[in-house]
Design a protein around this motif. Structure first.
Motif, PDB file in Angstrom:
ATOM      1  N   ALA A 198      -6.897   5.322  -4.420  1.00  0.00           N
ATOM      2  CA  ALA A 198      -6.018   4.589  -5.332  1.00  0.00           C
ATOM      3  C   ALA A 198      -6.820   4.065  -6.528  1.00  0.00           C
ATOM      4  O   ALA A 198      -6.355   4.133  -7.675  1.00  0.00           O
ATOM      5  CB  ALA A 198      -5.329   3.435  -4.600  1.00  0.00           C
TER       6      ALA A 198
ATOM      7  N   LEU B 168      -7.510   6.946  -8.857  1.00  0.00           N
ATOM      8  CA  LEU B 168      -6.306   7.292  -9.626  1.00  0.00           C
ATOM      9  C   LEU B 168      -6.047   6.283 -10.732  1.00  0.00           C
ATOM     10  O   LEU B 168      -5.686   6.663 -11.850  1.00  0.00           O
ATOM     11  CB  LEU B 168      -5.085   7.374  -8.705  1.00  0.00           C
ATOM     12  CG  LEU B 168      -5.012   8.585  -7.797  1.00  0.00           C
ATOM     13  CD1 LEU B 168      -3.765   8.495  -6.921  1.00  0.00           C
ATOM     14  CD2 LEU B 168      -5.002   9.873  -8.587  1.00  0.00           C
ATOM     15  N   GLU B 169      -6.209   5.008 -10.423  1.00  0.00           N
ATOM     16  CA  GLU B 169      -5.965   3.966 -11.418  1.00  0.00           C
ATOM     17  C   GLU B 169      -6.939   4.056 -12.592  1.00  0.00           C
ATOM     18  O   GLU B 169      -6.609   3.668 -13.704  1.00  0.00           O
ATOM     19  CB  GLU B 169      -6.059   2.578 -10.775  1.00  0.00           C
ATOM     20  CG  GLU B 169      -4.904   2.253  -9.863  1.00  0.00           C
ATOM     21  CD  GLU B 169      -5.046   0.901  -9.184  1.00  0.00           C
ATOM     22  OE1 GLU B 169      -6.027   0.171  -9.480  1.00  0.00           O
ATOM     23  OE2 GLU B 169      -4.191   0.569  -8.360  1.00  0.00           O
TER      24      GLU B 169
ATOM     25  N   LYS C 161       3.560   1.617  -1.431  1.00  0.00           N
ATOM     26  CA  LYS C 161       4.072   1.812  -2.797  1.00  0.00           C
ATOM     27  C   LYS C 161       2.953   2.194  -3.766  1.00  0.00           C
ATOM     28  O   LYS C 161       3.169   2.286  -4.970  1.00  0.00           O
ATOM     29  CB  LYS C 161       4.745   0.529  -3.287  1.00  0.00           C
ATOM     30  CG  LYS C 161       5.996   0.183  -2.500  1.00  0.00           C
ATOM     31  CD  LYS C 161       6.577  -1.138  -2.962  1.00  0.00           C
ATOM     32  CE  LYS C 161       7.763  -1.531  -2.098  1.00  0.00           C
ATOM     33  NZ  LYS C 161       8.221  -2.893  -2.398  1.00  0.00           N
ATOM     34  N   GLY C 162       1.744   2.380  -3.222  1.00  0.00           N
ATOM     35  CA  GLY C 162       0.626   2.836  -4.055  1.00  0.00           C
ATOM     36  C   GLY C 162      -0.218   1.730  -4.635  1.00  0.00           C
ATOM     37  O   GLY C 162      -1.101   1.976  -5.446  1.00  0.00           O
ATOM     38  N   GLN C 163       0.008   0.490  -4.234  1.00  0.00           N
ATOM     39  CA  GLN C 163      -0.763  -0.629  -4.767  1.00  0.00           C
ATOM     40  C   GLN C 163      -2.109  -0.709  -4.060  1.00  0.00           C
ATOM     41  O   GLN C 163      -2.219  -0.469  -2.852  1.00  0.00           O
ATOM     42  CB  GLN C 163       0.010  -1.935  -4.569  1.00  0.00           C
ATOM     43  CG  GLN C 163      -0.554  -3.102  -5.329  1.00  0.00           C
ATOM     44  CD  GLN C 163       0.347  -4.326  -5.246  1.00  0.00           C
ATOM     45  OE1 GLN C 163       1.414  -4.289  -4.645  1.00  0.00           O
ATOM     46  NE2 GLN C 163      -0.078  -5.405  -5.851  1.00  0.00           N
ATOM     47  N   LEU C 164      -3.155  -1.033  -4.804  1.00  0.00           N
ATOM     48  CA  LEU C 164      -4.500  -1.144  -4.259  1.00  0.00           C
ATOM     49  C   LEU C 164      -4.654  -2.511  -3.611  1.00  0.00           C
ATOM     50  O   LEU C 164      -4.694  -3.525  -4.275  1.00  0.00           O
ATOM     51  CB  LEU C 164      -5.541  -0.972  -5.369  1.00  0.00           C
ATOM     52  CG  LEU C 164      -7.002  -1.196  -4.999  1.00  0.00           C
ATOM     53  CD1 LEU C 164      -7.442  -0.162  -3.982  1.00  0.00           C
ATOM     54  CD2 LEU C 164      -7.876  -1.107  -6.224  1.00  0.00           C
TER      55      LEU C 164
ATOM     56  N   CYS D 222     -13.690  12.501  -3.812  1.00  0.00           N
ATOM     57  CA  CYS D 222     -12.303  12.999  -3.822  1.00  0.00           C
ATOM     58  C   CYS D 222     -12.251  14.456  -4.275  1.00  0.00           C
ATOM     59  O   CYS D 222     -11.515  15.266  -3.708  1.00  0.00           O
ATOM     60  CB  CYS D 222     -11.428  12.143  -4.741  1.00  0.00           C
ATOM     61  SG  CYS D 222     -11.089  10.489  -4.114  1.00  0.00           S
TER      62      CYS D 222
ATOM     63  N   ARG E  54       0.837  -1.204   0.000  1.00  0.00           N
ATOM     64  CA  ARG E  54       0.000   0.000   0.000  1.00  0.00           C
ATOM     65  C   ARG E  54       0.871   1.252   0.000  1.00  0.00           C
ATOM     66  O   ARG E  54       0.533   2.247  -0.633  1.00  0.00           O
ATOM     67  CB  ARG E  54      -0.912   0.027   1.216  1.00  0.00           C
ATOM     68  CG  ARG E  54      -2.096  -0.890   1.122  1.00  0.00           C
ATOM     69  CD  ARG E  54      -2.919  -0.807   2.380  1.00  0.00           C
ATOM     70  NE  ARG E  54      -4.136  -1.598   2.268  1.00  0.00           N
ATOM     71  CZ  ARG E  54      -4.903  -1.889   3.298  1.00  0.00           C
ATOM     72  NH1 ARG E  54      -4.602  -1.456   4.499  1.00  0.00           N
ATOM     73  NH2 ARG E  54      -5.984  -2.607   3.119  1.00  0.00           N
TER      74      ARG E  54
ATOM     75  N   ARG F 162      -7.994   5.618   1.460  1.00  0.00           N
ATOM     76  CA  ARG F 162      -6.756   5.478   0.685  1.00  0.00           C
ATOM     77  C   ARG F 162      -6.952   4.512  -0.481  1.00  0.00           C
ATOM     78  O   ARG F 162      -6.509   4.779  -1.592  1.00  0.00           O
ATOM     79  CB  ARG F 162      -5.658   4.979   1.619  1.00  0.00           C
ATOM     80  CG  ARG F 162      -4.318   4.893   0.984  1.00  0.00           C
ATOM     81  CD  ARG F 162      -3.293   4.425   1.988  1.00  0.00           C
ATOM     82  NE  ARG F 162      -1.978   4.661   1.468  1.00  0.00           N
ATOM     83  CZ  ARG F 162      -0.896   4.613   2.174  1.00  0.00           C
ATOM     84  NH1 ARG F 162      -0.958   4.355   3.456  1.00  0.00           N
ATOM     85  NH2 ARG F 162       0.271   4.824   1.620  1.00  0.00           N
ATOM     86  N   ASP F 163      -7.624   3.369  -0.222  1.00  0.00           N
ATOM     87  CA  ASP F 163      -7.872   2.392  -1.279  1.00  0.00           C
ATOM     88  C   ASP F 163      -8.835   2.948  -2.329  1.00  0.00           C
ATOM     89  O   ASP F 163      -8.648   2.730  -3.529  1.00  0.00           O
ATOM     90  CB  ASP F 163      -8.432   1.092  -0.693  1.00  0.00           C
ATOM     91  CG  ASP F 163      -7.397   0.339   0.127  1.00  0.00           C
ATOM     92  OD1 ASP F 163      -6.191   0.463  -0.167  1.00  0.00           O
ATOM     93  OD2 ASP F 163      -7.793  -0.380   1.066  1.00  0.00           O
TER      94      ASP F 163
END
Length: 164
Positions: free
Chosen positions: A68, A71-72, A47-50, A102, A45, A64-65
């Motif tokens: 993410a 953003l993805e 590192k930005g991974q969902l 957001c 997480r 946060r998820d």
């Protein structure tokens, strides 16, 4: 005991949607402690991974998820978005709602300042009303005190009854 990067990646992949294997179950199946799995998920997480919690559905995801996921999907067209959602067990409407949330989150300061200004204005108006009421009562009290003093003086001069 160290784990290979390939094994870590494979285990983390099982935590991803649509699999969403809970950490407890994954720990039992893979023979890896829950603490280690939580540590791996936290690092991923970071590192930005969902990697949402498997125990909760998409509505239970952390902000946060959700961010993410927004953003993805920001640059995806409708077909790609639908495919992304199918893979992760989501609906495009959820992504749209999260994106809106957001966008509004950054507008919070301005709206809260406006609400605070309105509340301050209402409080000032209330304070002014209370001060006006207090001044009126002070004048009434002063007038009553003056009448009592005059009554006592009149009674002292003319010898009337003070208690009347």
């Amino acid at each position: 005991m160290g784990y290979s990067p390939e094994r870590k990646a494979a285990v983390l992949k099982r935590m991803l949607p649509p699999n969403n294997v809970p950490v407890r179950q994954l720990s039992q199946e893979e023979g890896i402690s829950e603490a280690t799995l939580h540590k791996w998920r936290t690092a991923a997480r970071g590192k930005g991974q969902l990697l949402p919690d498997a125990e909760t559905g998409p509505e239970g995801w952390s902000s946060r998820d959700k961010f993410a996921a927004v953003l993805e999907t920001a640059a995806l067209n409708e077909a790609d978005l639908a495919e992304y959602c199918r893979k992760r067990g989501l609906y495009p409407a959820q992504i749209t709602a999260w994106r809106s949330a957001c966008e509004q989150a950054n507008d919070w300061d301005r709206t809260s300042t406006a609400r605070l200004g309105l509340a301050t204005k209402e409080e000032k108006k209330r304070i002014k009303e209370l001060e006006r009421d207090l001044a009126r009562k002070d004048r009434a009290l002063a007038e009553t005190a003056a009448l009592l003093v005059l009554r006592k003086k009149a009674a002292a001069i003319w010898g009337g009854d003070e208690d009347a």
